[in-house]
Design a protein around this motif. Sequence first.
Motif, PDB file in Angstrom:
ATOM      1  N   PHE A 188      34.578 -72.464 105.341  1.00  0.00           N
ATOM      2  CA  PHE A 188      35.089 -73.167 104.450  1.00  0.00           C
ATOM      3  C   PHE A 188      35.168 -73.905 102.594  1.00  0.00           C
ATOM      4  CE2 PHE A 188      36.221 -75.189 108.865  1.00  0.00           C
ATOM      5  CZ  PHE A 188      38.013 -73.191 109.120  1.00  0.00           C
ATOM      6  N   LEU A 189      33.701 -74.083 102.830  1.00  0.00           N
ATOM      7  CA  LEU A 189      32.823 -74.814 100.684  1.00  0.00           C
ATOM      8  C   LEU A 189      33.670 -73.112 100.073  1.00  0.00           C
ATOM      9  CD1 LEU A 189      31.969 -76.721  99.367  1.00  0.00           C
ATOM     10  CD2 LEU A 189      29.618 -75.075  99.917  1.00  0.00           C
ATOM     11  N   MET A 190      33.167 -71.948 100.688  1.00  0.00           N
ATOM     12  CA  MET A 190      34.195 -71.143  99.678  1.00  0.00           C
ATOM     13  C   MET A 190      34.809 -71.042  99.325  1.00  0.00           C
ATOM     14  SD  MET A 190      31.572 -67.158  99.979  1.00  0.00           S
ATOM     15  CE  MET A 190      30.253 -67.478 100.543  1.00  0.00           C
ATOM     16  N   PHE A 237      24.514 -74.858 102.426  1.00  0.00           N
ATOM     17  CA  PHE A 237      25.481 -75.364 101.265  1.00  0.00           C
ATOM     18  C   PHE A 237      25.632 -75.452 100.014  1.00  0.00           C
ATOM     19  CE2 PHE A 237      27.113 -78.281 103.982  1.00  0.00           C
ATOM     20  CZ  PHE A 237      27.959 -77.768 105.139  1.00  0.00           C
ATOM     21  N   GLU A 238      23.933 -75.340  99.236  1.00  0.00           N
ATOM     22  CA  GLU A 238      23.778 -75.548  97.909  1.00  0.00           C
ATOM     23  C   GLU A 238      23.549 -73.616  97.794  1.00  0.00           C
ATOM     24  OE1 GLU A 238      22.700 -75.998  94.384  1.00  0.00           O
ATOM     25  OE2 GLU A 238      23.083 -77.496  95.731  1.00  0.00           O
ATOM     26  N   SER A 239      23.216 -72.919  98.147  1.00  0.00           N
ATOM     27  CA  SER A 239      23.369 -71.513  98.144  1.00  0.00           C
ATOM     28  C   SER A 239      24.570 -70.665  97.714  1.00  0.00           C
ATOM     29  CB  SER A 239      22.707 -70.505  99.226  1.00  0.00           C
ATOM     30  OG  SER A 239      22.550 -69.675  99.362  1.00  0.00           O
ATOM     31  N   VAL A 240      25.695 -71.449  99.090  1.00  0.00           N
ATOM     32  CA  VAL A 240      27.067 -71.012  98.876  1.00  0.00           C
ATOM     33  C   VAL A 240      27.634 -71.598  97.562  1.00  0.00           C
ATOM     34  CG1 VAL A 240      29.355 -71.551  99.853  1.00  0.00           C
ATOM     35  CG2 VAL A 240      27.267 -71.030 101.647  1.00  0.00           C
ATOM     36  N   ASP A 248      41.414 -61.499  94.162  1.00  0.00           N
ATOM     37  CA  ASP A 248      42.537 -61.282  94.801  1.00  0.00           C
ATOM     38  C   ASP A 248      42.215 -61.295  96.403  1.00  0.00           C
ATOM     39  OD1 ASP A 248      44.448 -59.825  92.539  1.00  0.00           O
ATOM     40  OD2 ASP A 248      42.159 -58.465  92.615  1.00  0.00           O
ATOM     41  N   ARG A 249      40.808 -61.443  97.398  1.00  0.00           N
ATOM     42  CA  ARG A 249      40.435 -61.623  98.400  1.00  0.00           C
ATOM     43  C   ARG A 249      39.678 -61.701  98.446  1.00  0.00           C
ATOM     44  NH1 ARG A 249      44.482 -58.940  97.504  1.00  0.00           N
ATOM     45  NH2 ARG A 249      45.664 -57.184  98.757  1.00  0.00           N
ATOM     46  N   LEU A 250      39.783 -62.825  99.878  1.00  0.00           N
ATOM     47  CA  LEU A 250      38.030 -63.504 100.021  1.00  0.00           C
ATOM     48  C   LEU A 250      38.142 -63.176 101.556  1.00  0.00           C
ATOM     49  CD1 LEU A 250      35.643 -64.420 100.404  1.00  0.00           C
ATOM     50  CD2 LEU A 250      37.361 -67.371 100.046  1.00  0.00           C
ATOM     51  N   ILE A 251      37.087 -62.291 101.582  1.00  0.00           N
ATOM     52  CA  ILE A 251      36.923 -61.562 103.059  1.00  0.00           C
ATOM     53  C   ILE A 251      36.305 -62.446 104.157  1.00  0.00           C
ATOM     54  CG2 ILE A 251      36.983 -60.042 105.169  1.00  0.00           C
ATOM     55  CD1 ILE A 251      38.651 -58.186 103.332  1.00  0.00           C
ATOM     56  N   CYS A 252      36.561 -63.255 104.851  1.00  0.00           N
ATOM     57  CA  CYS A 252      35.594 -63.867 105.293  1.00  0.00           C
ATOM     58  C   CYS A 252      34.766 -63.245 106.914  1.00  0.00           C
ATOM     59  CB  CYS A 252      35.712 -65.982 105.836  1.00  0.00           C
ATOM     60  SG  CYS A 252      36.074 -66.419 104.753  1.00  0.00           S
ATOM     61  N   ASN A 253      33.786 -63.196 106.383  1.00  0.00           N
ATOM     62  CA  ASN A 253      33.520 -61.410 107.692  1.00  0.00           C
ATOM     63  C   ASN A 253      32.249 -62.066 108.642  1.00  0.00           C
ATOM     64  OD1 ASN A 253      33.103 -58.889 109.346  1.00  0.00           O
ATOM     65  ND2 ASN A 253      31.354 -59.471 107.951  1.00  0.00           N
ATOM     66  N   ALA A 254      31.457 -63.106 107.953  1.00  0.00           N
ATOM     67  CA  ALA A 254      30.235 -63.359 108.397  1.00  0.00           C
ATOM     68  C   ALA A 254      29.733 -64.209 109.618  1.00  0.00           C
ATOM     69  CB  ALA A 254      29.042 -63.455 107.338  1.00  0.00           C
ATOM     70  N   GLN A 273      27.976 -74.260 111.134  1.00  0.00           N
ATOM     71  CA  GLN A 273      27.762 -74.392 109.600  1.00  0.00           C
ATOM     72  C   GLN A 273      27.482 -72.322 109.262  1.00  0.00           C
ATOM     73  OE1 GLN A 273      25.325 -76.134 107.328  1.00  0.00           O
ATOM     74  NE2 GLN A 273      25.156 -75.321 105.551  1.00  0.00           N
ATOM     75  N   ILE A 274      27.298 -71.746 109.524  1.00  0.00           N
ATOM     76  CA  ILE A 274      27.594 -70.042 109.039  1.00  0.00           C
ATOM     77  C   ILE A 274      29.216 -69.669 109.427  1.00  0.00           C
ATOM     78  CG2 ILE A 274      26.638 -67.714 109.607  1.00  0.00           C
ATOM     79  CD1 ILE A 274      23.873 -69.535 109.855  1.00  0.00           C
ATOM     80  N   ASN A 275      29.542 -69.750 110.667  1.00  0.00           N
ATOM     81  CA  ASN A 275      31.136 -69.152 110.621  1.00  0.00           C
ATOM     82  C   ASN A 275      31.638 -70.085 110.498  1.00  0.00           C
ATOM     83  OD1 ASN A 275      28.641 -67.491 112.006  1.00  0.00           O
ATOM     84  ND2 ASN A 275      30.031 -68.110 114.379  1.00  0.00           N
ATOM     85  N   TYR A 276      31.895 -71.145 110.014  1.00  0.00           N
ATOM     86  CA  TYR A 276      32.986 -72.225 109.490  1.00  0.00           C
ATOM     87  C   TYR A 276      32.468 -73.087 108.216  1.00  0.00           C
ATOM     88  CZ  TYR A 276      34.641 -71.015 114.400  1.00  0.00           C
ATOM     89  OH  TYR A 276      34.469 -69.836 115.585  1.00  0.00           O
ATOM     90  N   LEU A 277      31.646 -73.728 108.406  1.00  0.00           N
ATOM     91  CA  LEU A 277      31.858 -74.443 107.291  1.00  0.00           C
ATOM     92  C   LEU A 277      31.617 -74.242 105.697  1.00  0.00           C
ATOM     93  CD1 LEU A 277      29.525 -77.648 108.732  1.00  0.00           C
ATOM     94  CD2 LEU A 277      32.347 -77.590 108.963  1.00  0.00           C
ATOM     95  N   SER A 278      30.613 -73.307 105.580  1.00  0.00           N
ATOM     96  CA  SER A 278      30.352 -72.382 104.207  1.00  0.00           C
ATOM     97  C   SER A 278      31.342 -71.182 104.123  1.00  0.00           C
ATOM     98  CB  SER A 278      29.143 -72.041 104.767  1.00  0.00           C
ATOM     99  OG  SER A 278      27.389 -72.668 104.555  1.00  0.00           O
TER     100      SER A 278
END
Length: 136
Positions: free
Chosen positions: A130-132, A75-78, A95-101, A123-128
């Motif tokens: 959402f934080l972003m 989360f700190e890195s995000v 304009d766009r945020l594509i949460c692909n990773a 965390q990688i697929n969802y929580l981070s």
Amino acid sequence: ARAQAIEEKFGDKKLVVITGTSSGLGRKTAIALLRTGEYHVIGAVRDTDKMEAVAEVDGFPADSFTPMKCELNSFESVKEFCNRVEDFRMGKPLDRLICNAGVYQPTLPYAKWSKDNHEQTMQINYLSHFLMVART
């Protein structure tokens, strides 16, 4: 003065962030968006050296592509990534945020844990992501 600086930096291009830009669908999405000439892409990646090599191989225009470090396992890195994006965009809207990773490790015999004590896939697929979304 700020509007002029934004114009010089981005022209009339839309600003987009793509997570997981160094491979797979993220890479193909970056290629497709950059090919239009209408976007400046920020590639949110764990390994910036790999991303720079991919960008060179794929011919990403240096004036329209910016790789930035973002480790979704932390989360700190995000948060640091979001702060860098905020500074980089100078007030220009995203304009766009594509949460692909994402990660998928179904054959592991045990769960792996993030630096924040969450199961790594969650965390990688969802929580981070959402934080972003909340911070950009």
